[in-house]
Design a protein around this motif. Sequence first.
Motif, PDB file in Angstrom:
ATOM      1  N   GLU A 349     -27.274 119.398  77.926  1.00 60.00           N
ATOM      2  CA  GLU A 349     -28.479 118.627  78.232  1.00 60.00           C
ATOM      3  C   GLU A 349     -29.346 118.437  76.996  1.00 60.00           C
ATOM      4  OE1 GLU A 349     -32.888 118.841  79.295  1.00 60.00           O
ATOM      5  OE2 GLU A 349     -31.580 120.296  78.302  1.00 60.00           O
ATOM      6  N   LYS A 353     -32.102 115.447  74.887  1.00 60.80           N
ATOM      7  CA  LYS A 353     -33.531 115.748  75.011  1.00 60.80           C
ATOM      8  C   LYS A 353     -34.216 115.617  73.654  1.00 60.80           C
ATOM      9  CE  LYS A 353     -34.723 119.285  77.531  1.00 60.80           C
ATOM     10  NZ  LYS A 353     -34.944 120.697  77.957  1.00 60.80           N
ATOM     11  N   ASP A 362     -31.765 115.806  70.403  1.00 58.42           N
ATOM     12  CA  ASP A 362     -31.080 114.512  70.459  1.00 58.42           C
ATOM     13  C   ASP A 362     -31.005 113.849  69.093  1.00 58.42           C
ATOM     14  OD1 ASP A 362     -33.623 113.419  70.040  1.00 58.42           O
ATOM     15  OD2 ASP A 362     -33.616 112.182  71.842  1.00 58.42           O
ATOM     16  N   LEU A 396     -30.978 116.525  82.742  1.00 57.70           N
ATOM     17  CA  LEU A 396     -31.756 115.742  81.785  1.00 57.70           C
ATOM     18  C   LEU A 396     -32.686 114.836  82.580  1.00 57.70           C
ATOM     19  CD1 LEU A 396     -32.199 112.939  80.058  1.00 57.70           C
ATOM     20  CD2 LEU A 396     -32.344 115.110  78.857  1.00 57.70           C
ATOM     21  N   ASP A 400     -37.804 113.816  79.880  1.00 58.06           N
ATOM     22  CA  ASP A 400     -37.379 114.440  78.623  1.00 58.06           C
ATOM     23  C   ASP A 400     -36.749 113.441  77.660  1.00 58.06           C
ATOM     24  OD1 ASP A 400     -38.174 116.919  79.564  1.00 58.06           O
ATOM     25  OD2 ASP A 400     -36.189 117.403  80.368  1.00 58.06           O
TER      26      ASP A 400
END
Length: 536
Positions: A349, A353, A362, A396, A400
């Motif tokens: 996840e 993010k 990310d 997710l 976010d």
Amino acid sequence: MSTNRRRATTWLALTGLMGAAAITGSTGTATAASAEMPVYEVRSVGRTPDEAVALQRAFGLKDVQLAEDGSVSFADESTYLRVPGLDLGAGKPDEDGAETAQTALDVEALRRLRAIPVEDATKRTLETLRGIGLLPADATPTAGQTTFEIVDANQKAVLTAPLDTAVSFAFTLDGVPLEGPGAKLRVAFDGQGAVAGLTYATRDLVKTGSVPVLGLDEGLERCAKVLGSSVRPTDVSYVYEAPPLAEKVDRLEPGFRCDGVNSDGASVQAVIVGAAVDARLPEPGPVDPPREQGSFTPQWTTRIDVGSEGTGPCSGLPWTANNLASFNNRFTAAGVPVQFSWVNQNAWERDFKDPVFPGGQDQLYADDVDMTYWQGHGSPTGFSFAGCSSNTDTFLSNNDARWGNRDVEWMSLFTCSILQGTSGGQSWATRWGRAFRGLHQINSFDTVSYHSAVHGGKFANYLVRKPFLFWNKPMKVRDAWAQASIDTQPASVRWATMGPIGGGGLANFNDYFWNKGPVGPDTLPTSGYWRISGTS
């Protein structure tokens, strides 16, 4: 009881192949061999060259493409899913230094768009196909319009314009649904009544016997086994699966369509498993070595690249690895590097993010490439990693997501209901608008989608394919997503794409993939958002 379940149960009862106990669904008295369902032999695959020509002439098309697998397709480049725009000249170079072209929405032209009535489209489609002997038996048409919506920065509706009227067919075999890429027939008409798009991919089948099948209660147990502990099955129904025409099969046996929700409340991509008593269940592939917590990929900021992630058997999705591989392989063949590809327990996840939130990274993955492709379970407010990983958590959330403030242009989410029109009193724009920090598009679905092993490869191919004479040209990103979804999803599934609108109506609705056509500059949603959605 679902409509499909009632139809199959009625068929079994009328043919005398189902006992009374199985009709009621009682597991106490029903046995595995208490019912049988037909098996269908494949007599031929796809259409012949003469049939392709007949389709071209009957619908008044300038050309059609007959693929090696026998599928027939057509898309009029000038009208298929066309959205009116205004050329505003060169834009600011991308973060990779690539040239961009500015396009604004032509709102007045959008207001003037009209579509032919669904009744007229349906009548013409049926009459044309019947007239050339290519109207399939046991195929029911449903018609709907592809729409383009605009909302302002306060999520107030500005307009909804029809782009086309599409007639899609749902197939059955003796009343039981036949679903998959090998059972597709769709005709789309532009506002003038001309055919703008055609997809025809079917097999000719004949009933050749029957096979013992499990009852629906036992089917629910089989679905639970395949979907895994993180998913609660909510419905099971009989279905026949039609694989892609390129997949050579000599017969079709009955299956179960498994629906459910996972522990995060996300809708499960519909999965089909065999219903025959002796059917083999999907087997998990080899397990990849676990990722290291501190591992990261090089941060490339001056090249064009893609990445992919997804949850597979650990979340009840048996073909995710195959699908991601089809996406990766097509881009690799086109010379586009795949920076990362994580599946199952290695899909995290935190890769999606934003780093402004605890644990987010990310900038190393989903927002460090030009396109990210995801497959897994989803909902209107996010997508799930439940059953596979919890790093930093299992879901997710849309809250976010802050994408495009580093690199990514197109976030392509092969999951369920992300772009659903309204959920919990919030529109698609309200839920996902904050994610656009330079992102050009989110490609996803308005409805639940069906699990697929080939969607990613088809999507990638439409993006990067090389032209041959007057056909096979690369498609715009949103069109490629739509067509890949049309090719692989049943008629009931509705695909969707959304994006931001900047000052002066600047929008990236006509983006191609890099080096395949014009791409717009990064645009913030200062003036609102747009969404296109249509039937498969």
